[in-house]
Every structure is written in C-alpha cells, then in structure tokens.
Write an enzyme that holds these catalytic residues in place. Structure first.
Site, PDB file in Angstrom:
ATOM      1  N   LYS A 123       0.712  -1.316   0.103  1.00  0.00           N
ATOM      2  CA  LYS A 123      -0.135  -0.119  -0.044  1.00  0.00           C
ATOM      3  C   LYS A 123       0.736   1.298   0.027  1.00  0.00           C
ATOM      4  O   LYS A 123       0.693   2.157  -0.851  1.00  0.00           O
ATOM      5  CB  LYS A 123      -0.797   0.053   1.351  1.00  0.00           C
ATOM      6  CG  LYS A 123      -2.131   1.106   1.094  1.00  0.00           C
ATOM      7  CD  LYS A 123      -3.061   0.866   2.392  1.00  0.00           C
ATOM      8  CE  LYS A 123      -3.594  -0.345   2.409  1.00  0.00           C
ATOM      9  NZ  LYS A 123      -4.391  -0.597   3.407  1.00  0.00           N
TER      10      LYS A 123
ATOM     11  N   ARG B 198      -3.414   2.990   8.426  1.00  0.00           N
ATOM     12  CA  ARG B 198      -3.860   1.644   8.030  1.00  0.00           C
ATOM     13  C   ARG B 198      -2.638   0.660   7.899  1.00  0.00           C
ATOM     14  O   ARG B 198      -1.344   1.287   7.709  1.00  0.00           O
ATOM     15  CB  ARG B 198      -4.207   2.015   6.550  1.00  0.00           C
ATOM     16  CG  ARG B 198      -5.351   2.831   6.597  1.00  0.00           C
ATOM     17  CD  ARG B 198      -5.794   3.235   4.979  1.00  0.00           C
ATOM     18  NE  ARG B 198      -6.913   4.158   4.869  1.00  0.00           N
ATOM     19  CZ  ARG B 198      -8.090   3.839   4.574  1.00  0.00           C
ATOM     20  NH1 ARG B 198      -8.341   2.698   4.555  1.00  0.00           N
ATOM     21  NH2 ARG B 198      -8.967   4.929   4.344  1.00  0.00           N
TER      22      ARG B 198
ATOM     23  N   GLY C 102      -8.540  -7.020   4.671  1.00  0.00           N
ATOM     24  CA  GLY C 102      -9.199  -7.198   5.637  1.00  0.00           C
ATOM     25  C   GLY C 102      -8.510  -7.859   6.946  1.00  0.00           C
ATOM     26  O   GLY C 102      -9.018  -8.063   7.840  1.00  0.00           O
TER      27      GLY C 102
ATOM     28  N   MET D  27      -5.815  -7.116   8.523  1.00  0.00           N
ATOM     29  CA  MET D  27      -5.103  -6.332   9.554  1.00  0.00           C
ATOM     30  C   MET D  27      -6.111  -5.104   9.905  1.00  0.00           C
ATOM     31  O   MET D  27      -7.141  -4.934   9.265  1.00  0.00           O
ATOM     32  CB  MET D  27      -3.685  -6.014   9.207  1.00  0.00           C
ATOM     33  CG  MET D  27      -2.889  -7.341   9.329  1.00  0.00           C
ATOM     34  SD  MET D  27      -1.187  -6.916   8.938  1.00  0.00           S
ATOM     35  CE  MET D  27      -1.485  -6.633   7.168  1.00  0.00           C
TER      36      MET D  27
ATOM     37  N   ARG E 149      -4.156  -1.179  -5.872  1.00  0.00           N
ATOM     38  CA  ARG E 149      -3.189  -2.344  -5.815  1.00  0.00           C
ATOM     39  C   ARG E 149      -3.392  -3.282  -7.071  1.00  0.00           C
ATOM     40  O   ARG E 149      -4.656  -3.044  -7.600  1.00  0.00           O
ATOM     41  CB  ARG E 149      -3.418  -3.220  -4.468  1.00  0.00           C
ATOM     42  CG  ARG E 149      -4.630  -3.573  -4.192  1.00  0.00           C
ATOM     43  CD  ARG E 149      -5.034  -4.054  -2.673  1.00  0.00           C
ATOM     44  NE  ARG E 149      -6.434  -4.434  -2.547  1.00  0.00           N
ATOM     45  CZ  ARG E 149      -6.850  -4.267  -1.331  1.00  0.00           C
ATOM     46  NH1 ARG E 149      -6.092  -4.258  -0.198  1.00  0.00           N
ATOM     47  NH2 ARG E 149      -8.028  -4.437  -1.121  1.00  0.00           N
TER      48      ARG E 149
ATOM     49  N   HIS F  15     -16.335  -7.959   2.271  1.00  0.00           N
ATOM     50  CA  HIS F  15     -15.435  -8.848   2.720  1.00  0.00           C
ATOM     51  C   HIS F  15     -15.415 -10.160   2.157  1.00  0.00           C
ATOM     52  O   HIS F  15     -14.600 -10.837   1.815  1.00  0.00           O
ATOM     53  CB  HIS F  15     -15.263  -8.717   4.190  1.00  0.00           C
ATOM     54  CG  HIS F  15     -14.530  -9.787   4.823  1.00  0.00           C
ATOM     55  ND1 HIS F  15     -14.939 -11.028   5.124  1.00  0.00           N
ATOM     56  CD2 HIS F  15     -13.260  -9.610   5.233  1.00  0.00           C
ATOM     57  CE1 HIS F  15     -13.629 -11.536   5.959  1.00  0.00           C
ATOM     58  NE2 HIS F  15     -12.820 -10.754   5.700  1.00  0.00           N
TER      59      HIS F  15
ATOM     60  N   SER G  21       9.736 -44.655 -11.375  1.00  0.00           N
ATOM     61  CA  SER G  21       8.618 -43.923 -10.979  1.00  0.00           C
ATOM     62  C   SER G  21       8.503 -43.534  -9.568  1.00  0.00           C
ATOM     63  O   SER G  21       8.523 -44.661  -8.942  1.00  0.00           O
ATOM     64  CB  SER G  21       7.420 -44.101 -11.591  1.00  0.00           C
ATOM     65  OG  SER G  21       6.292 -43.396 -11.268  1.00  0.00           O
TER      66      SER G  21
ATOM     67  N   CYS H 182       4.573 -40.323  -9.560  1.00  0.00           N
ATOM     68  CA  CYS H 182       3.039 -40.735  -9.894  1.00  0.00           C
ATOM     69  C   CYS H 182       2.398 -40.596  -8.539  1.00  0.00           C
ATOM     70  O   CYS H 182       1.083 -41.137  -8.350  1.00  0.00           O
ATOM     71  CB  CYS H 182       2.975 -42.322 -10.299  1.00  0.00           C
ATOM     72  SG  CYS H 182       3.492 -43.617  -9.463  1.00  0.00           S
TER      73      CYS H 182
ATOM     74  N   TYR I 185       8.986 -36.631 -16.202  1.00  0.00           N
ATOM     75  CA  TYR I 185       7.396 -36.281 -16.390  1.00  0.00           C
ATOM     76  C   TYR I 185       6.749 -36.385 -14.817  1.00  0.00           C
ATOM     77  O   TYR I 185       7.815 -37.039 -13.950  1.00  0.00           O
ATOM     78  CB  TYR I 185       6.598 -37.348 -17.077  1.00  0.00           C
ATOM     79  CG  TYR I 185       6.802 -38.709 -16.659  1.00  0.00           C
ATOM     80  CD1 TYR I 185       5.879 -39.153 -15.701  1.00  0.00           C
ATOM     81  CD2 TYR I 185       7.745 -39.487 -17.047  1.00  0.00           C
ATOM     82  CE1 TYR I 185       5.762 -40.461 -15.087  1.00  0.00           C
ATOM     83  CE2 TYR I 185       7.751 -40.866 -16.481  1.00  0.00           C
ATOM     84  CZ  TYR I 185       6.721 -41.327 -15.608  1.00  0.00           C
ATOM     85  OH  TYR I 185       6.659 -42.437 -15.252  1.00  0.00           O
TER      86      TYR I 185
END
Length: 871
Positions: free
Chosen positions: A21, A91, A100, A102, A335, A451, A754, A822, A842
């Site tokens: 911010k 803030r 929201g 803090m 932001r 919110h 694998s 896997c 893979y």
C-alpha cells in the site's frame, strides 16, 4: 536506520520496505494523481517492534513526530486543533495483499475540542459528530480490543429509539449523545478515559497495526496464501478526506476490469454520503460504478481517466479505493486487484493481445491453483429447481451443503465431515476460519467488493452476497424468505455464478473450460520441459485426462480392476486350494483385465501407458475380519464365509503397508504377475492389429533390491518372449528409502523409475498417513513443526533428498533412465517445480490436476515469483 518515509520519497519497487500500500501510494503521488498526503512507517519498524517484545523501537516516535509536523505544515492544519483540525487515517500495508486481515483506524485526531473545530470549518455539525463517533467506535474495537458488538448494539438501540432505519437519518444531537455513550463503553470495558491527546492516539494506533500482523485472522490468511510470517507490515498515516460530508460527497471501490469475469470494463461500487468502511463492510446497499456518472459526472470522468492511467502504468488490472469530498476526487490507494480464475485467464489473454504483456508474462499471471477454481461444480442445466432468493454473483461456482450461521459451527461441522454453507448477515475477518471450512458462503448484506465477496473470490469458494430477501436470525439459527424458513442443518444450494439461492440439493456438474483456458495452457506448453501424465485406471478417466492435455498415463493401478463384480473372482483366487484352481481363476481374471487394458490403450493411443502390476496386500480384497468375527459369533457365516474368515486370519498382518504386498506378493504367487503381463501385452497386440499405436510400460511395485527386481523382470521377459513381443519398457516404482539408496544397482535392470511419493513420504517420516492427518498434522502445522503437510507438498529436505540421491545414482548407472513421479504430489504446483529442478522427465497426477501441473511446469521454467499478489 530510517523508519519513516513521506509518500513522495518512495516508489512501487519498495514494497518489501514500504508495504504494498505504501509503495503504491508513493508511486501514485509521484505520478501526480490526487493522493491525500501522508507518510509510511516501514516494515523494518514492525520487525523491530516484534523483535523487541512488542515494544516500539527507540527513536520511532521521534521520527513520527517530525513527519507529522511536516504533514501539518503541508496541509496548513494541526492534529487536534480546536479551530481547523487535521485528521488522519492509520492503515496497515503488508508487502503482499492481505485484504481485511489487519487493522485500520480512521478520523484520528478528533477529540472533545477538535470535533467542534471540524463542525465550524465544514459548517456541518452532524458530519463532525458522525466522524467522531466512528473514530471512538473504531479506536475502541481495534486499538483497545473492545467487543465491537457493544458499539453496534448501542447504535442499533439509538436508531430504534429514534424510529429510523439508517445511520444518516440520525441528527447531530443524536450523534453527539452517541459519542458520549461510546466513550462510556470505553471507560467500562477498557478501564480508561478515551485518549484526547492526538500524539497518544497515534502511538496507540501504530502499535495496534503492528500487533494485528500477528492476529489470528492474519496468521490464518498467511498460512492459506503461503505468505512468510517474518515480513511484517508497514503503517500508512494519511490525511483524511471525507465522503460523508453530504450528498456532494461519496466513496467507493473501483476495478479497471471486471474481477469476476475479466471483461475489459470499469467495475465497482460507490455510496453517497459515506466513508470507505461502509462499502467494504456491506452495511449499506451500494450503487454500481456506472451510475456514478449521473451523480458525480466530473469526478466520474476523472476517475475513469485515472483508472486508465494506473492500468497502463502497472500493466495489470488495478483495484482502486477513492473518495469524493464535496465534489473533489481523491485516490486513497491502489493495488493489483484480486480476481477469479476465469478473470485471470481472460485478462492475461486480452492483455497479451492488446500488447500490454507478452506470452511469458501472460502465463505467469495465472497461478496453477487458480485453474482448479474453474473446475468447481456448476448447477446442472438439466436440473429443475426454484430459487427462493437472488443476491449478487460474488464468487462463481455452485455449492450444496447444510446451513450453519457461525464460523465456529461451520468449522466444527466441516471437521465432522459435513458439507457446509456459511450463512451470515455479512462476514468479517473474524469469520475467516469458517469461510475456509465452507463449501459456499451466503450473506444478506454486502456488495461485490464486500469482505465476503473478496475473500471468497480469492479462495475460489462460491459465494452469493447481498441477498436482501433473506431475514437472518443468527441467535435463532434460522433465516426466512417470505414464508419459507430454513433452519440450521437444512440443506441449501447456492450458485455463485448467478446469485441464486435454492432450498434443497440441486444436481451439479463439473465444467470443462475452453477459450482462454486452452490458450494459456497452450502457451504454457511452449515453455515447459516437464511432461505431464495422468493417473488413470479406467478408459473414461484416461479420456478426460487426454482432453485436459495429459501426455500419457504415469500410473494405471491394476488392483482397481479387481473390485466391484470381479471381487468374488479375486476371492476365489485367494481361497484356491491348489495350483490348478489358482491357474483357472487367473485365466478368467486375465481375460477380463485384457479387456480393460484394450480400452485404456485405445484412450491413450500413441502415448505411453505405465501399468503398475498388483500392489496392495491380498487382505484388502477380503471382508473386514472384525465384521466376519461378529457374524461368525452370531452364526451367520456359511461355508464360504468361514473360508473367508480363515483366509482373513491367514493374510492378516500387523503392518500390511510394510508387509506382503507388491513384488513380495508376486514372489509368493508368481502366476499373478505373469497373468497380468500376458493380458497387457495381448491387449497391446490387439490394438496394433486394429491400427493403433500402444506404448506399454510395465511397472513392478515396491522393489528394494536388484535381485528382487531382476526376478520379477524375468517373468515379464519370459511372457513377452512367449508372445514374441519386444516393444515395451519395464521399470519399477521407487517408494522405499532403500530403493533410493541403491538406485544405481536397481537401474541396471530397470529401464525407468517412477517415484511413489505417497509411500516414500510415509517411510521417510515414519508417518502412517491415515493416522497422522487426522490426529496431529494440524497441530504440527499450527506450531510450525512442519513447514507444510508432506503428503500434499513434497518434503524437499528429507523426502526430496532421498529422491535426489536416487536420480543421481540411477542416471549414473543408466544414462537414459526415464524418471517420473506418480504420487499425489504430481499435481501439487510446488512439488512440480521441485520435480523440474530434480530433472525428472514427467509428473503424473489425477485427470483434473493435469492442467494445474502443465501450468506449474511452465512456471518452473519461467521462474515464477513469491507468494500472494502484489498489494
């Protein structure tokens, strides 16, 4: 060390020092946008505060005093002045967006004297005392930790007493009295008089923001978003501007593009005669941004121009908070905006086509986990239902579950295994744990940037907000819509895409997204090196995975083919009293498995299919021994039942996961693997005769030594020789620490490895997955004893280290050794990145995780950055 910086001293590149911010306020100030002046206290100060046992670092308040003096000179006003007071907001501002989570304090600088100066300067006594009561209320709740319901109840009682419905209908005298009521609450609850010295107010507020960094809701959010705990928050002290000075004033939140759909059009809410928290809290019904042009034509035009400037500057969709004070526009913050998965894809593709970003950045703009949100269920278009109410389509997707009215109840019922819909008048950051537990969220108040809406979209949880027809009674645990009453525990369905609310369960379907989804994944494929296969045991699963871009099957579990109506056949094999009987049953099983393999090879024609021979212990195909014993005691078992009980006793093991399973079972029952190999190779021959191109890989599970694997591979070669087949690979599933440590020996026989990371994780940690996740895993994560659940994300230091050893030793012995994974980790983005770095060929994952793995593999190449979204 300098702890305080004026806005004009910073830039957007300094987010780790100034917070997101503060860095963006500095950037906008230097762009010449109408930003109210102020200064930022750095994250270094917060770190020093935490490191010093929650004590403000030496010299900080002296720097703050100098910055305050400079701000007062710039504005020509002083905090607490009796004639023309300066008011500021205080803030939070972390390096990564934590909306929201803090604390914020507004209207700081008001006291019993300066409120009269504010009234005289604005010629608006009602505005002055409304600002003062807001300040006392917020200061009491945020700074002094007084239950906010005490203030809300007093406000509600005053409205009821005066016979009005909304706060703006209260008079100046009403609000003057309310200030005294609120100060009385502070005296009773906090044991002190409301502080009148602005410097004392400022110190209190700065400490409150620093403390909020380690508040419970902030810690929960950081865990959810993988944001480090040691970053700290900055504090922004900014000159107040007021949207509640009358009908020529207002406040709102705007997005440069639609954060729900990604459509390139301005989007947001605004309120006349209100302050920012009124919009975010959902206390009043907002108006859409488009309507602002009719009420505030010049500020609206200026806002649109500012939105365009910021989007071009940041090269991304921006979330902007603004206030109009008596016809003059001010930008309070910006932001990079949070967005749904669908919007992220649409924006990335659109911005690339607009020349704002290139393909590489477009791919990085979409997070792998966001793709999962697109696969959330939707109401089945064929389903018949009647909506009892309709709210705002705040976060897309459909959810079905039982209604609960508090976050605590929602969390408890979720942990008990229920699907939950959290129903609230509006949510607050304190509800976060219940929101995380819920399948869906429904509120009767709040807009598209409330919110509930913002948090739900960020989590990918379906949400309907602002369903004003709902009369929610939290105490009675019910809500009403007309004559319809829905009680706690009743089932409802919500559609976050349309805003519909339905009593009862509506059938849902899972979509298969196209368009931008396919475009981004196509671009991702251009960058990634790692191949992505799927875990599939049935032709349908293989077909779904192939549509999602799977490049083969990395794990086909043959045991799943033995369940259902084939279970009696497997039990006959277990109960067989002779080799002849075993051989007869195996012949029947082989014929059925051949049919299964034909379907899978056809679905994956031209792509490799790794078939794991039977892995689980035989007792898994028998009835539960405890159930059999009970039935035997009741005399309910026939001769076959008694045979099954005898077999269950015979095959019962103290620790079956480390017992007679995988290749060990095949050593005892060698005909089993021969039968499976024959069925598979015959199926491949059948596919070839049909013009197909089957690519078969045969995987021996649980090998721990070269002689053991050589024996099993010998069976494979023997059957293949009998059939005259040579075009196949044979390898092993590496799932024990020993297999990793002697990988060089095993690789002399295996043509591929694998990694079975589910079992490997259990054995490296000494954890039983089924037990630890339900008993103590949450405590280990909560206390920081583990950085992450190792069954969700590979433990890089432990499990990852033995994998690294296996890779190095295996490839050292066989340079062309094919390597894959896997386990369930194959679809976890962080684990995919690790597999890329490890040099695997893979990953393999469930069909609906294939798109996620494809994108994560591209991010691994492109070097995707840290957690969260820039604030």
């Amino acid at each position: 060390m300098k702890y305080v910086h004026a806005f004009e001293e910073g830039s957007k590149e300094q987010k780790y020092l100034l917070g997101g911010k503060g860095a963006n306020l500095a950037e906008m100030t230097n762009l010449g946008l109408p930003v109210p002046p102020g200064f930022t206290i750095t994250t270094d100060a917060c770190k020093a505060y935490m490191g010093g046992g929650d004590t403000l670092p030496d010299g900080l308040m002296d720097e703050v005093a100098k910055a305050r003096d400079a701000l007062e000179q710039k504005m020509g006003k002083r905090l607490g002045d009796e004639a023309d007071p300066l008011l500021v907001s205080v803030r939070s501002g972390a390096p990564f967006s934590m909306p929201g989570m803090m604390d914020t304090v507004l209207n700081l600088g008001l006291n019993d004297v300066s409120v009269n100066g504010l009234a005289k300067q604005t010629d608006n006594e009602r505005f002055a005392f409304d600002s003062y009561r807001r300040f006392v209320q917020m200061f009491g709740k945020i700074v002094l930790d007084i239950d906010g319901e005490r203030f809300e109840k007093a406000l509600e009682e005053l409205r009821h007493e005066r016979g009005v419905e909304t706060d703006p209908q209260l008079s100046a005298d009403d609000l003057r009295g309310l200030v005294e009521t609120f100060k009385g609450i502070v005296k009773v609850e906090a044991g002190l008089d409301f502080p009148q010295d602005p410097q004392e107010q400022l110190r209190y507020a700065i400490e409150a923001v620093f403390k909020s960094w380690n508040g419970e809701r902030a810690k929960i959010y950081r865990r959810m978003e993988s944001i480090p705990d040691d970053l700290g928050t900055a504090v922004n002290v900014q000159t107040m501007v007021f949207g509640n000075k009358g009908d020529d004033s207002g406040t709102g939140v705007a997005f440069t593009r639609d954060p729900a759909t990604g459509e390139a059009r301005p989007y947001g809410d605004f309120l006349r005669n209100a302050q920012g928290e009124d919009v975010v809290a959902g206390i009043r019904v907002t108006e859409p941004l488009d309507a602002m042009g009719k009420v505030f034509p010049q500020p609206h035009e200026q806002l649109l121009a500012t939105m365009s400037t910021l989007e071009r500057h940041y090269r991304d969709m921006c979330d902007i908070e603004f206030t109009i004070e008596q016809g003059r526009l001010f930008i309070l913050q910006t932001r990079v905006g949070k967005r749904t998965a669908a919007a992220a894809l649409q924006m990335a593709v659109d911005m690339e086509s607009e020349g704002m970003i290139d393909k590489q950045e477009a791919v990085l703009r979409v997070q792998p986990d966001q793709l999962d949100q697109l696969l959330h269920p939707q109401f089945d278009p064929k389903a018949s239902y009647t909506a009892i109410a309709k709210g705002l389509n705040a976060s897309p997707g459909a959810a079905v579950g039982r209604v609960y009215f508090t976050a605590d109840d929602a969390e408890a019922k979720h942990e008990a295994g229920e699907a939950v819909i959290l129903v609230r008048p509006e949510t607050s950051p304190d509800d976060l744990h219940g929101m995380i537990a819920a399948e869906g969220i429904l509120t009767s108040r709040g807009g598209l940037v409330s919110h509930a809406a913002v948090v739900a979209r960020g989590m990918g949880t379906p949400a309907v907000c602002g369903a004003a027809e709902l009369d929610i009674d939290v105490a009675a645990k019910q809500f009403k819509v007309g004559k319809t009453v829905v009680n706690e525990g009743d089932v409802i369905s919500i559609n976050g895409t349309t805003g519909e609310v339905v009593v009862g369960a509506v059938a849902v379907i899972t979509p298969e997204p196209t368009g931008p989804f396919d475009t981004i994944l196509g671009w991702a494929d251009e960058f990634r090196r790692l191949r992505v296969r799927t875990n599939a045991d049935l032709p349908h699963d293989a077909e779904v995975a192939r549509r999602f871009g799977a490049e083969g099957i990395g794990l086909c579990r043959t045991e799943h083919m033995f369940l259902g109506d084939r279970l009696p056949l497997v039990q006959r094999f277990i109960l067989a009293g002779s080799e002849e009987e075993e051989h007869e049953v195996l012949g029947e099983l082989g014929a059925q498995q051949r049919h299964d393999f034909v379907g899978i090879l056809e679905a994956m024609d031209g792509l490799p299919v790794t078939v794991r021979l039977l892995d689980p212990p035989l007792h898994e195909f028998l009835s539960d021994i405890e159930d059999l014993l009970i039935r035997d005691a009741k005399g309910e078992l026939d001769d076959k039942g008694k045979q099954l009980l005898h077999a269950a006793h015979q095959w019962r093991e103290s620790n079956p996961m480390l017992g007679t399973r995988g290749v060990r079972l095949a050593v005892i029952k060698p005909g089993l693997y021969r039968t499976q190999v024959r069925a598979l190779l015959e199926a491949a021959a059948e596919r070839k005769q049909a013009g197909g191109n089957p690519l078969v890989e045969i995987m021996i599970p649980l090998s721990v030594s070269e002689p053991e694997l050589e024996l099993a591979v010998g069976w494979v070669r023997e059957v293949a020789g009998e059939l005259g087949v040579s075009d196949y690979l044979v390898g092993t599933m590496v799932e024990t620490p020993r297999a990793c440590l002697v990988a060089d020996e095993i690789a002399t026989t295996a043509e591929f490895f694998s990694f079975g990371t589910n079992d490997l994780t259990q054995m490296v940690f000494g954890f039983s997955r089924d037990d630890v996740e339900g008993r103590f895993m949450s405590e280990y994560l909560e206390l920081g004893l583990l950085a992450a659940n190792p069954f969700e994300t590979i433990d890089f230091d432990g499990v990852g280290d033995v994998m690294r050893t296996a890779v190095e030793k295996g490839r050292g012995a066989r340079a062309d050794l094919k390597l894959g994974i896997c386990g369930e980790h194959g679809g976890d983005p962080k684990s995919v990145v690790f597999c890329h770095e490890l040099g695997l060929d893979y990953v393999s994952c469930s069909p609906y995780r294939v798109p996620i793995a494809r994108l994560a593999a591209a991010h691994a190449v492109l070097g995707a950055g840290g957690p969260g979204t820039t604030a």
